[in-house]
Scaffold this active site. Structure first.
Site, PDB file in Angstrom:
ATOM      1  N   HIS A 170       0.853  -1.190   0.000  1.00 41.17           N
ATOM      2  CA  HIS A 170       0.000   0.000   0.000  1.00 41.17           C
ATOM      3  C   HIS A 170       0.890   1.241   0.000  1.00 41.17           C
ATOM      4  O   HIS A 170       1.984   1.229   0.581  1.00 41.17           O
ATOM      5  CB  HIS A 170      -0.871   0.065   1.257  1.00 41.17           C
ATOM      6  N   CYS A 285      -2.630   2.823   9.144  1.00 39.92           N
ATOM      7  CA  CYS A 285      -3.634   1.838   8.752  1.00 39.92           C
ATOM      8  C   CYS A 285      -4.850   1.877   9.680  1.00 39.92           C
ATOM      9  O   CYS A 285      -5.977   1.633   9.238  1.00 39.92           O
ATOM     10  CB  CYS A 285      -3.034   0.439   8.764  1.00 39.92           C
TER      11      CYS A 285
END
Length: 292
Positions: A170, A285
């Protein structure tokens, strides 16, 4: 540029309590199926993060965790919010797709104009607003087709960046924003107060080798004064950090990056989320920013 007078800006975040957090499948190199998770420690670390945000003047809202969704704690993947509008998620891995529905319910109930993407897209995991742009990661999860959808929805230029190292699957594992550049002085103007090339006063930190050569050159041109992290910093989840413009909530294991930020006038706030590293996640996150 060192500046001990950096000014924080109050932020509003969305988070999900890790009631059901576990590692039940493997969808990135960090995950090992049936890895043992210390649920009590995970809860304590998550509470430490929420407390740190609130102690520094930020608002934290929460969404109800759902049984059977062990990764729902990673709220950043649920959407990207800009100007009070939310671009939702369509997860690449089928195991996570039910999370999208739960977050959609929350965003709609909170009054957001919500867009449901047609192409795989994992929210702030791969979409990072900075200055006048949206940096958009691709290569492992979010597709370039989703980048086009994001640009149409927000009407903001999207800059695609190719990720090439599976450990940084990511964008938010390889890059984070130190200052978003969206102040009254720089938003819509020429900006550049922090030496950022064409990014309207924004500043960021990143790990160059996580990106393709062309993407590294794009970042170098846009952010010539960016903080460059080492691989050790990146593997310690040092780039999965959150900044309010002065305070940087960061993994304490990223020692070299902490030193660099301190030298530039930022104030690192160490928060250990090591239990979440077992699932490939960290501070960012677990943090969805609700931008007004």
């Amino acid at each position: 540029m060192t500046d001990a007078r950096r000014t924080p800006r109050p932020r509003r975040y969305l988070a999900c309590r890790p009631t059901h957090f576990a590692v039940e499948y493997a969808i990135n190199p960090w995950m090992r199926e049936d890895a043992e998770v210390d649920t009590a420690l995970a809860l304590t670390q998550w509470e430490d993060l929420v407390r740190a945000y609130r102690d520094h003047g930020h608002t934290v809202e929460t969404i109800q965790p759902v049984p059977g969704l062990p990764d729902m704690v990673f709220a950043a993947n649920s959407a990207v919010v800009v100007g009070g509008r939310a671009f939702g998620s369509l997860f690449h891995a089928p195991q996570r797709r039910p999370e999208s529905r739960e977050y959609e319910i929350w965003f709609k109930a909170a009054g957001y104009d919500l867009y449901r993407p047609e192409s795989p897209c994992e929210g702030e995991g791969d979409l990072v607003p900075v200055g006048r742009y949206l940096l958009a990661g691709t290569g492992f999860r979010t597709t370039r087709d989703a980048h086009a959808e994001v640009q149409e929805f927000f009407g903001r230029p999207v800059i695609s960046l190719q990720l090439i190292d599976p450990y940084f699957y990511h964008l938010d594992t390889a890059l984070f924003v130190l200052e978003d550049g969206l102040t009254a002085e720089t938003d819509g103007g020429n900006g550049g107060g922090n030496g950022a090339g064409d990014a309207g006063g924004a500043a960021l930190a990143y790990y160059p080798e996580a990106f393709s050569p062309g993407s590294r050159e794009v970042l170098r041109r846009l952010f010539p004064d960016a903080v460059l992290a080492t691989r050790d910093d990146a593997l310690a989840f040092g780039l999965n950090s959150v900044s309010d413009g002065r305070h940087v909530f960061i993994a304490p294991q990223a020692t070299h990056l902490v030193d660099q930020l301190t030298a530039r006038g930022y104030v690192p706030v160490p928060v250990d989320l090591s239990e979440f590293h077992k699932a490939g996640g960290g501070i960012k996150c677990c943090t969805q920013e609700l931008r007004p």
